[in-house]
Design a protein around this motif. Structure first.
Motif, mmCIF file in Angstrom:
data_model
loop_
_atom_site.group_PDB
_atom_site.id
_atom_site.type_symbol
_atom_site.label_atom_id
_atom_site.label_comp_id
_atom_site.label_asym_id
_atom_site.label_seq_id
_atom_site.Cartn_x
_atom_site.Cartn_y
_atom_site.Cartn_z
ATOM 1 N N ARG A 1 7.456 15.397 6.243
ATOM 2 C CA ARG A 1 7.962 16.290 5.179
ATOM 3 C C ARG A 1 8.344 15.481 3.944
ATOM 4 O O ARG A 1 8.036 15.871 2.811
ATOM 5 C CB ARG A 1 9.173 17.083 5.671
ATOM 6 N N TYR A 2 9.019 14.354 4.162
ATOM 7 C CA TYR A 2 9.476 13.524 3.045
ATOM 8 C C TYR A 2 8.286 13.004 2.227
ATOM 9 O O TYR A 2 8.290 13.092 0.995
ATOM 10 C CB TYR A 2 10.310 12.360 3.579
ATOM 11 N N LEU A 3 7.283 12.482 2.913
ATOM 12 C CA LEU A 3 6.114 11.943 2.205
ATOM 13 C C LEU A 3 5.334 13.046 1.497
ATOM 14 O O LEU A 3 4.828 12.842 0.389
ATOM 15 C CB LEU A 3 5.221 11.174 3.180
ATOM 16 N N ALA A 4 5.236 14.220 2.109
ATOM 17 C CA ALA A 4 4.521 15.338 1.479
ATOM 18 C C ALA A 4 5.277 15.833 0.245
ATOM 19 O O ALA A 4 4.664 16.200 -0.761
ATOM 20 C CB ALA A 4 4.339 16.468 2.486
ATOM 21 N N GLY B 1 7.154 -4.633 5.711
ATOM 22 C CA GLY B 1 8.040 -4.173 4.659
ATOM 23 C C GLY B 1 7.850 -2.699 4.398
ATOM 24 O O GLY B 1 6.791 -2.137 4.694
ATOM 25 N N CYS B 2 8.880 -2.084 3.855
ATOM 26 C CA CYS B 2 8.826 -0.666 3.533
ATOM 27 C C CYS B 2 9.826 -0.372 2.419
ATOM 28 O O CYS B 2 10.892 -0.985 2.359
ATOM 29 C CB CYS B 2 9.177 0.171 4.766
ATOM 30 N N ALA B 3 9.475 0.547 1.550
ATOM 31 C CA ALA B 3 10.394 1.095 0.550
ATOM 32 C C ALA B 3 9.995 2.546 0.332
ATOM 33 O O ALA B 3 8.870 2.823 -0.080
ATOM 34 C CB ALA B 3 10.327 0.320 -0.758
ATOM 35 N N MET B 4 10.897 3.444 0.659
ATOM 36 C CA MET B 4 10.635 4.868 0.491
ATOM 37 C C MET B 4 11.421 5.375 -0.710
ATOM 38 O O MET B 4 12.564 4.975 -0.926
ATOM 39 C CB MET B 4 11.033 5.641 1.748
ATOM 40 N N ALA B 5 10.804 6.253 -1.482
ATOM 41 C CA ALA B 5 11.469 6.835 -2.646
ATOM 42 C C ALA B 5 11.145 8.314 -2.733
ATOM 43 O O ALA B 5 10.082 8.765 -2.300
ATOM 44 C CB ALA B 5 11.029 6.120 -3.924
ATOM 45 N N GLY B 6 12.074 9.033 -3.292
ATOM 46 C CA GLY B 6 11.887 10.459 -3.516
ATOM 47 C C GLY B 6 12.792 10.897 -4.652
ATOM 48 O O GLY B 6 13.554 10.108 -5.206
ATOM 49 N N LEU C 1 0.834 -1.202 0.000
ATOM 50 C CA LEU C 1 0.000 0.000 0.000
ATOM 51 C C LEU C 1 0.863 1.245 0.000
ATOM 52 O O LEU C 1 1.995 1.223 0.496
ATOM 53 C CB LEU C 1 -0.887 0.006 1.254
ATOM 54 N N PRO C 2 0.341 2.355 -0.524
ATOM 55 C CA PRO C 2 1.096 3.603 -0.424
ATOM 56 C C PRO C 2 1.352 3.951 1.047
ATOM 57 O O PRO C 2 0.475 3.783 1.902
ATOM 58 C CB PRO C 2 0.164 4.639 -1.064
ATOM 59 N N MET C 3 2.546 4.420 1.326
ATOM 60 C CA MET C 3 2.901 4.803 2.689
ATOM 61 C C MET C 3 2.274 6.158 3.019
ATOM 62 O O MET C 3 2.292 7.073 2.197
ATOM 63 C CB MET C 3 4.420 4.884 2.838
ATOM 64 N N THR C 4 1.725 6.264 4.238
ATOM 65 C CA THR C 4 1.199 7.531 4.728
ATOM 66 C C THR C 4 1.862 7.834 6.065
ATOM 67 O O THR C 4 2.489 6.959 6.676
ATOM 68 C CB THR C 4 -0.331 7.490 4.921
ATOM 69 N N ILE C 5 1.693 9.037 6.556
ATOM 70 C CA ILE C 5 2.286 9.397 7.838
ATOM 71 C C ILE C 5 1.690 8.570 8.971
ATOM 72 O O ILE C 5 2.351 8.360 9.992
ATOM 73 C CB ILE C 5 2.194 10.917 8.108
ATOM 74 N N ASP C 6 0.487 8.056 8.792
ATOM 75 C CA ASP C 6 -0.106 7.180 9.810
ATOM 76 C C ASP C 6 0.695 5.888 9.992
ATOM 77 O O ASP C 6 0.559 5.209 11.012
ATOM 78 C CB ASP C 6 -1.555 6.842 9.457
ATOM 79 N N ASP C 7 1.534 5.553 9.018
ATOM 80 C CA ASP C 7 2.385 4.363 9.106
ATOM 81 C C ASP C 7 3.633 4.601 9.941
ATOM 82 O O ASP C 7 4.377 3.654 10.208
ATOM 83 C CB ASP C 7 2.817 3.906 7.699
ATOM 84 N N HIS C 8 3.885 5.840 10.349
ATOM 85 C CA HIS C 8 5.152 6.150 11.006
ATOM 86 C C HIS C 8 5.448 5.310 12.245
ATOM 87 O O HIS C 8 6.572 4.813 12.387
ATOM 88 C CB HIS C 8 5.284 7.642 11.330
ATOM 89 N N PRO C 9 4.500 5.121 13.191
ATOM 90 C CA PRO C 9 4.851 4.299 14.360
ATOM 91 C C PRO C 9 5.289 2.881 13.975
ATOM 92 O O PRO C 9 6.270 2.361 14.528
ATOM 93 C CB PRO C 9 3.565 4.282 15.187
ATOM 94 N N ASP C 10 4.589 2.277 13.019
ATOM 95 C CA ASP C 10 4.960 0.930 12.571
ATOM 96 C C ASP C 10 6.285 0.949 11.812
ATOM 97 O O ASP C 10 7.097 0.026 11.925
ATOM 98 C CB ASP C 10 3.863 0.343 11.684
ATOM 99 N N PHE C 11 6.515 1.996 11.035
ATOM 100 C CA PHE C 11 7.763 2.174 10.293
ATOM 101 C C PHE C 11 8.948 2.272 11.263
ATOM 102 O O PHE C 11 9.951 1.575 11.105
ATOM 103 C CB PHE C 11 7.626 3.438 9.430
ATOM 104 N N ALA C 12 8.828 3.106 12.270
ATOM 105 C CA ALA C 12 9.907 3.268 13.252
ATOM 106 C C ALA C 12 10.149 1.968 14.018
ATOM 107 O O ALA C 12 11.303 1.583 14.263
ATOM 108 C CB ALA C 12 9.583 4.412 14.202
ATOM 109 N N ALA C 13 9.071 1.280 14.379
ATOM 110 C CA ALA C 13 9.214 0.004 15.089
ATOM 111 C C ALA C 13 9.925 -1.019 14.212
ATOM 112 O O ALA C 13 10.793 -1.763 14.687
ATOM 113 C CB ALA C 13 7.840 -0.511 15.525
ATOM 114 N N LEU D 1 5.201 7.903 -3.803
ATOM 115 C CA LEU D 1 6.439 7.240 -4.203
ATOM 116 C C LEU D 1 6.929 6.204 -3.196
ATOM 117 O O LEU D 1 7.877 5.479 -3.479
ATOM 118 C CB LEU D 1 7.547 8.277 -4.434
ATOM 119 N N SER D 2 6.324 6.124 -2.021
ATOM 120 C CA SER D 2 6.767 5.211 -0.959
ATOM 121 C C SER D 2 5.668 4.212 -0.638
ATOM 122 O O SER D 2 4.485 4.540 -0.721
ATOM 123 C CB SER D 2 7.144 6.011 0.292
#
Length: 152
Positions: free
Chosen positions: A43-46, A65-70, A10-22, A51-52
């Motif tokens: 800021r990165y996602l905005a 899983g996670c993959a961030m792009a910019g 799924l597209p990454m949103t800022i709501d994913d941040h706690p799970d992303f950090a964990a 793209l992430s």
């Protein structure tokens, strides 16, 4: 390897941040830095919408899983590509990277870079397997921390 159904990408949103950090905290070869905090990720996602991506299991909470792009308008960058060890060898990283690269190409970006930690040999094998090249003798990377936090 996990025998559960393939996680959803799924597209990454800022709501994913706690799970992303964990996930960053528990994934071997990945370092959680202060630059990965909530505000910086927001800021990165905005700045790089659509793209992430994250992978969420069909059953349970969190991300696996996670993959961030910019991009900077010329070159693309992959960051924080990781898959939970229990979900590796299912094609998740490749699928998330493919989505990132497709989105970058659609944005007009024709070349993408990524960094790995020097001692993350498992990551090096993965990127070589996908056809990435780390032989850039003409480039030397410089970094400078602009704050009094060595973990920035």
């Amino acid at each position: 390897m996990n025998s559960s159904p393939m996680p959803d990408i799924l597209p990454m949103t800022i709501d994913d941040h706690p799970d992303f950090a964990a996930m960053m905290s528990r994934t071997p070869g990945v370092v959680l830095r202060s630059a990965d905090g909530y505000a910086a990720t927001q800021r990165y996602l905005a700045r790089n919408p659509g793209l992430s991506f994250v992978a969420r299991p069909a059953v349970g909470d969190g991300i696996v899983g996670c993959a961030m792009a910019g991009h900077d308008g010329r070159r693309g960058y992959l960051q924080h590509v990781m898959v939970d060890p229990d979900y590796r060898h299912l094609g998740l990283a490749r699928a998330m990277v493919d989505r990132c690269l497709t989105a970058l190409l659609a944005a007009g970006i024709e070349k993408v870079h990524l960094d790995t930690l020097a001692d993350n040999h498992q990551a090096h094998r993965f990127w070589h397997h996908l056809g990435w090249d780390d032989r850039r003798d003409e480039i030397v990377k410089f970094s400078r921390v602009l704050v009094a936090d060595a973990n920035a």
